[in-house]
Design a protein around this motif. Structure first.
Motif, mmCIF file in Angstrom:
data_model
loop_
_atom_site.group_PDB
_atom_site.id
_atom_site.type_symbol
_atom_site.label_atom_id
_atom_site.label_comp_id
_atom_site.label_asym_id
_atom_site.label_seq_id
_atom_site.Cartn_x
_atom_site.Cartn_y
_atom_site.Cartn_z
ATOM 1 N N PHE A 29 0.829 -1.207 0.000
ATOM 2 C CA PHE A 29 0.000 0.000 0.000
ATOM 3 C C PHE A 29 0.864 1.258 0.000
ATOM 4 N N ILE A 34 -3.188 1.914 -2.434
ATOM 5 C CA ILE A 34 -4.238 0.954 -2.080
ATOM 6 C C ILE A 34 -4.954 0.445 -3.315
ATOM 7 N N VAL A 64 -7.782 -2.838 4.655
ATOM 8 C CA VAL A 64 -7.265 -1.470 4.582
ATOM 9 C C VAL A 64 -7.485 -0.757 5.916
ATOM 10 N N ALA A 114 -4.867 7.228 2.260
ATOM 11 C CA ALA A 114 -6.056 6.375 2.169
ATOM 12 C C ALA A 114 -7.296 7.203 1.862
#
Length: 198
Positions: A29, A34, A64, A114
């Motif tokens: 990631f 991601i 995640v 994210a």
């Protein structure tokens, strides 16, 4: 142990699978993002089957969110829980990052990355990133209150914004921005905390 019980590199299947999956997610990631990391690639890097991965995580969304939870579960304890520093020194310590060379520039804050990548404010990881960022501002405000700030919530929010800006700028420019952010933070802190009476 039979060959069927062993994984691709001779490791026993199942043992430590969750940690291997999380370790692979942290690496992949951060390196490629991601959205560009698929479950097949994660499973290959973690040396687990997809079935095993889904036994530990209901889906990529859950993985995640757990990946983010593991970065800083106690909200910067190395800064806020230090009893050897005054509250003002703890506020400034939030801007200290380990010295690095050009090849080791701090990667993008995983919570910001994210939130930017996922686009969905209701995604479990987006919600966790939001909660984490609010927790940082809260801890900064609590510390500012201890230091005697006249408006600790405002100072906490200002310092949180400054931290996020430094993290993003460091990544975009590939150069450390935290020393400059620390100098700005010192001015904000000094302006917010009344000088002791003479």
């Amino acid at each position: 142990m039979t060959e069927l019980e062993k994984g691709p590199q001779g490791r026993r299947r199942g043992r430590g699978a969750r940690e291997r999956i999380l370790g692979a997610s942290e690496q992949l990631f951060r390196e490629q993002g991601i959205n560009r990391t698929g479950m097949d690639q994660l499973c290959a890097a973690a040396q687990v089957s997809k079935r095993t991965a889904y036994q530990h995580f209901a889906g990529k969304d859950e993985l995640v969110a757990e990946y983010l939870r593991r970065f800083d579960p106690d909200v910067m304890p190395v800064v806020f829980d230090r009893s050897d520093l005054t509250p003002r020194e703890r506020l400034l310590a939030a801007f200290e990052v380990p010295a690095s060379g050009p090849e080791d520039i701090t990667p993008m804050c995983p919570y910001i990355a994210a939130a930017v990548e996922l686009h969905d404010p209701e995604h479990p990881a987006s919600r966790y990133a939001r909660d984490y960022k609010q927790a940082i501002a809260t801890r900064l405000a609590e510390t500012a209150r201890e230091a005697g700030a006249t408006d600790p919530e405002q100072l906490g929010e200002q310092l949180a914004l400054l931290l996020d800006g430094a993290a993003a700028r460091t990544r975009v420019l590939n150069t450390e921005s935290f020393p400059t952010a620390a100098a700005i933070a010192a001015v904000l802190i000094d302006n917010a905390i009344p000088a002791p009476a003479q």
